[in-house]
Design a protein around this motif. Structure first.
Motif, short mmCIF file in Angstrom:
data_model
loop_
_atom_site.label_atom_id
_atom_site.label_comp_id
_atom_site.label_asym_id
_atom_site.label_seq_id
_atom_site.Cartn_x
_atom_site.Cartn_y
_atom_site.Cartn_z
N GLU A 13 8.49 1.98 -8.42
CA GLU A 13 7.38 1.29 -7.71
C GLU A 13 6.93 0.02 -8.40
OE1 GLU A 13 3.32 0.34 -8.37
OE2 GLU A 13 4.04 2.17 -9.32
N SER A 14 6.86 0.04 -9.73
CA SER A 14 6.28 -1.07 -10.47
C SER A 14 6.98 -2.39 -10.18
CB SER A 14 6.34 -0.79 -11.97
OG SER A 14 5.83 -1.88 -12.70
N VAL A 72 6.60 -3.49 -6.35
CA VAL A 72 5.28 -4.01 -6.01
C VAL A 72 5.07 -5.38 -6.66
CG1 VAL A 72 2.80 -3.65 -6.24
CG2 VAL A 72 4.29 -1.74 -5.66
N GLN A 101 3.96 1.49 -1.09
CA GLN A 101 4.62 1.59 -2.40
C GLN A 101 3.69 2.21 -3.44
OE1 GLN A 101 7.55 1.41 -3.43
NE2 GLN A 101 8.72 -0.37 -2.76
N LEU A 102 2.45 1.76 -3.46
CA LEU A 102 1.50 2.29 -4.44
C LEU A 102 1.20 3.77 -4.17
CD1 LEU A 102 -0.99 -0.72 -4.68
CD2 LEU A 102 0.59 0.06 -6.44
N TYR A 124 -5.28 -5.50 -3.88
CA TYR A 124 -4.02 -4.85 -4.25
C TYR A 124 -3.48 -5.39 -5.57
CZ TYR A 124 -3.67 -2.14 0.01
OH TYR A 124 -3.90 -1.21 0.98
N ASP A 149 0.84 -1.20 0.00
CA ASP A 149 0.00 0.00 0.00
C ASP A 149 0.88 1.26 0.00
OD1 ASP A 149 -2.82 1.23 0.57
OD2 ASP A 149 -1.47 2.16 2.03
N ASN A 177 4.14 5.98 -5.49
CA ASN A 177 4.05 6.18 -6.93
C ASN A 177 5.38 6.64 -7.53
OD1 ASN A 177 2.68 6.02 -9.33
ND2 ASN A 177 1.87 8.10 -9.21
N ARG A 197 -3.52 0.08 -12.49
CA ARG A 197 -2.61 1.21 -12.66
C ARG A 197 -1.72 1.02 -13.88
NH1 ARG A 197 0.85 3.59 -7.72
NH2 ARG A 197 -1.28 4.21 -7.20
N PHE A 217 -2.82 -2.79 -8.70
CA PHE A 217 -1.56 -2.79 -9.45
C PHE A 217 -1.84 -3.02 -10.94
CE2 PHE A 217 2.20 -5.07 -11.10
CZ PHE A 217 3.15 -4.08 -10.92
#
Length: 859
Positions: free
Chosen positions: A622-623, A626, A614-615, A654, A612, A618, A661, A658
């Motif tokens: 992050e990608s 996560v 990490q998201l 979550y 959470d 942004n 996004r 992910f």
């Protein structure tokens, strides 16, 4: 003295002899092992209790060998291996029947291999299956089809055993005569005098049991069969016919062999069935005097079986009542006893005996006290038991089963039903109901309140359980007291004055239940209470001072992760993301994850906090971070074993966030999963909004069929339900209005005109000047040929939008269509006015107006 403690008989001797038989193996490679190597391998396999591997190896070697002499030798060894496996005191059920069939086939090919040893082994394997069939018949209440099957099996087996007994006795006499006259032929087989004695004794053991079983299932010649059974059990145990059982002492028997105990149990049941309870009790007393705990645990079970088989229900009930008050019996033995009592009582319940009903109740009470949910459920399912709603036990069992299901599924309806049945159990319990049992029932009711976060009710119920069971059932009392502490801690969050009560309960836990494993966490729970009033950053500082070698350190780590997450979140909300705070959060989450005492559920929860964060950050990195965290989290999520728990739903949420996004094609599948599993949660709302957006795009870009649009309709229907579909909700919530409007459009797209019209009408009644709502409503009314209603809406649109807009042309055109239904000239006049107001009609609308005008002029 006639005491013959020579009971080396039967399988103990036979098996030891078989395990000395040399069996060679073919090497897995072309190289042939030496004799010493073969023996070493066999000894190794036997030490590992892998005789079955020996059987398989010999079968394969026999199939590959062509030489007749070698095949005969291999067949002989295989026969011995089959016998050893079939006479194993603990056979593998899945292999026993196959080995028995293989042994019979081997005898057909090599008749000379049919020696007494292999034959008694085959009969023993048959007896094992008949034994299972017999008890299935008994517990079924004497089902006619099983009755015939077991009767025929027993008759055939007794006949085979008696034939084998005569054959062995004849051969034994022959060998005895040969020995008397000095003819000591060296036999390569098993037919020497001592081994035949042992085969004969095991045959007598089997005849004793089969004759006893026949006396139960075939009642007409019962006395004769019981006498036969007693005779052969005495022969097996080497008790002379004239020997009075009451004079025997434990020194008469060799209890090192498990078969001795089984034979004495058979004799005890036989004497019970002959109406000699004192003699039967004497046999059980001898077993007790053997000072073997394993025997002490099974004696009550076999006593009960004997009484039930003899239909002495009142005596069985007395025995069950005596065990009910016994604290010395181990859990496994208690469960087997109560299972036997339940099945026996159910098998006799057709007699409508009050004692049988009482025995069933006692059995279920025993199983409930030991929380044997699987056994209880199995008995209910197998016997199609209906749990009555007018008595304590029926409601207690039903409530308990519902509670267990609710714990697994987190189904709130099941928790509600569990609460209702448990409350009813306590309300209908008569005054004479055992107070300890009512307290056990109350324990589950308290737990239901705890799971529903009704902590005040839970604390009160747990307190009563502790008071009632502190001396009677300390295990449940300790558990109840622990959950009372947890309830008080939750209560103190809103009512700080209850903090002292929580501290008092913790001190009581240390005094009352010092041996409970839960007391190790008391110090940490106290610290949590003390830290609760501190800000998160101060609490984190205090927690970091705790030594890693403390028993509760794994809980400290978990608390650090949660506190540090809040520290990071608070700092981030006040200003730019706090990298140092995030690094600490990640560090403690990793440390907790690898701690040997951490649990899968808490590991997952801790990881979701980092995900959470990490998201929310942004960042550009992050990608990947996560994605890696979610991959690890998947392993812990799969360990939960429950795809409906709130924690698992959060994990899937979550994954969805992910995927959404990053525009992953998995996003829609994950959203649909949430839609099906996360009803009435915030996760469902996010999934609905995403799916609604996807649907809107499809409506813009695709020409979908009515069937293809059904999932989209379901999404918007649910979105409207969640957002609120009342008039008040439609007025106040833009989400509700959008959902209703889009749903109406989908209804129209699938030509469901009536539902579309109903929704549209509600919208224009509430928002009479909204052009989008009015246009959609007018179009649907045209399809329904409600021209007067449509005419009124088209007139509003024509006067409310700017001339020259597409909607204005459509409104003028459709208004002319509606007017033309009753006044052609008025419609033509309206067309001319439209041309005058907009002399440069767009081609599309010019053709529409020209066509309409020509049609009206021809009328």
């Amino acid at each position: 003295m006639m005491l013959r403690k020579r009971l080396r008989h039967s399988l103990a001797t036979i098996l030891s002899l078989l395990l000395m038989v040399g069996i060679s193996f073919q090497s897995a490679v072309a190289q042939t092992p030496t004799a010493d190597e073969s023996r070493a391998l066999e000894d190794y396999l036997r030490r590992l209790d892998l005789e079955l591997i020996i059987v398989k190896q010999l079968e394969q070697k026999l199939a590959r060998t062509l030489d007749a002499g070698e095949r005969a030798r291999l067949a002989d060894r295989l026969a011995r291996a089959y016998a050893a496996q079939l006479l194993n005191p603990q056979p593998a059920p899945e292999s026993e029947q196959d080995i028995q069939k293989s042994a019979k086939r081997l005898i057909e090919i090599y008749p000379e291999l049919e020696n007494p040893l292999l034959r008694v082994a085959i009969h023993h394997a048959t007896f094992q299956q008949v034994n299972l069939d017999f008890w299935e018949w008994w517990y079924s209440g004497g089902a006619p089809d099983l009755n015939q099957k077991v009767t025929e099996e027993l008759r055939e087996l007794v006949g085979d055993l008696l034939q084998l007994k005569r054959r062995v006795e004849t051969r034994r006499k022959e060998l005895a005569l040969n020995a008397q006259f000095g003819n000591r032929t060296d036999l390569s087989g098993m037919e020497n005098l001592e081994n035949l004695e042992n085969v004969l004794m095991h045959t007598q053991y089997l005849i004793g049991w089969t004759s006893y079983f026949r006396s139960i299932i075939e009642r007409e010649d019962r006395r004769e069969r019981l006498e036969t059974s007693e005779h052969h059990f005495r022969e097996f145990l080497q008790i002379e016919p004239e020997k009075v059982l009451m004079e025997l002492t434990v020194s008469w028997f060799d209890f090192d062999s498990g078969w001795t105990a089984r034979g004495l149990i058979g004799l005890a049941l036989c004497k019970q069935a002959q109406g000699q309870p004192d003699a039967s009790q004497k046999c059980f007393d001898l077993l007790s005097q053997a000072n073997q705990e394993k025997l002490d645990q099974i004696i009550p079970i076999w006593k009960l079986k004997g009484l039930l088989l003899d239909q002495q229900i009142q005596q069985a009930l007395s025995l069950a009542r005596s065990l009910e008050k016994s604290a010395s019996t181990r859990l496994e033995s208690r469960v087997r006893f109560w299972e036997t009592a339940a099945r026996g009582g159910l098998s006799l319940s057709s007699s409508e005996s009050h004692d049988a009903s009482r025995l069933i109740q006692l059995a279920f009470l025993g199983l409930m006290r030991d929380k044997q949910v699987d056994m209880i459920r199995r008995l209910i399912d197998e016997h199609n038991i209906r749990l009555p709603e007018d008595n304590f036990l029926g409601n207690w069992v039903a409530g308990y089963l519902l509670f267990v299901d609710a714990e697994l599924t987190h189904d709130r309806d099941k928790f509600r039903l569990a609460r209702e049945r448990l409350e009813k159990a306590l309300s209908v319990a008569p005054a004479e109901t055992n107070e300890a049992d009512k307290a056990r029932c109350r324990f589950f009711l308290a737990w239901v309140h705890f799971r529903n976060r009704q902590f005040e009710k839970a604390e009160q119920e747990f307190q009563q359980v502790v008071n009632l069971l502190r001396t009677e059932d300390r295990a449940i009392a300790a558990q109840a007291h622990w959950y009372r502490i947890q309830s008080l801690m939750e209560i103190s969050r809103k009512s700080p004055r209850e903090t002292n009560a929580a501290f008092t309960a913790m001190d009581q836990m240390l005094r009352w239940f010092p041996d409970s494993a839960m007391t190790e966490r008391i110090e940490f729970e106290k610290m949590k209470l003390n830290l609760r009033s501190l800000p998160d950053d101060e609490a984190v500082s205090r927690l970091q001072t705790i030594s890693r070698d403390r028993v509760s350190y794994v809980d400290v780590l978990y608390d650090l992760v949660q506190r540090q997450y809040r520290v990071w979140l608070s700092a981030t909300q006040r200003g730019p993301p706090d990298q140092a705070a995030f690094d600490k959060l990640s560090q403690w989450e990793r440390e907790y994850r690898i701690h040997p005492d951490s649990t899968a559920a808490r590991r997952l929860r801790a990881m979701l906090l980092v995900i959470d964060a990490q998201l929310r950050r942004n960042n550009s990195d992050e990608s990947l971070a996560v994605k890696e965290l979610l991959e690890v989290a998947t392993r812990f999520a799969n360990q939960l074993g429950n795809t409906t728990s709130p924690l698992y739903l959060e994990y899937k949420y979550y994954n969805f966030l992910f995927a959404e996004r990053h525009g992953s094609p998995d996003a829609e599948a994950l959203a649909n999963w949430l839609l099906g599993h996360a009803r009435n949660t915030r996760y469902e709302n996010s999934a609905l909004v995403f799916l609604a957006q996807q649907s809107k795009q499809r409506m813009t870009n695709d020409q979908s069929t009515a069937e293809q649009l059904q999932p989209d309709i379901a999404v918007y229907r649910r979105l409207l339900e969640v957002s609120g579909d009342s008039d008040d909700a439609l007025k106040k919530s833009s989400n509700s209005r959008i959902a209703a409007f889009q749903l109406a459009l989908l209804y129209a797209e699938t030509e469901n005109w009536e539902d579309a019209d109903e929704l549209n009408q509600r919208l224009i009644d509430l928002f009479p000047r909204n052009p989008d709502f009015l246009l959609a409503a007018a179009r649907v009314k045209m399809k329904l040929e409600q021209f007067e209603s449509a005419r009124a809406i088209w007139r509003i649109l024509a006067g409310g939008v700017k001339a020259g807009e597409d909607v204005w042309y459509e409104s003028k055109h459709q208004l002319a269509v509606c007017v033309a239904r009753n006044a052609t000239e008025s419609a033509l006049k309206l067309i001319r006015q439209t041309r005058q107001l907009s002399p440069g009609l767009p081609d599309k609308w010019k053709r529409s107006f020209d066509s309409l005008e020509s049609s009206l002029n021809r009328q």
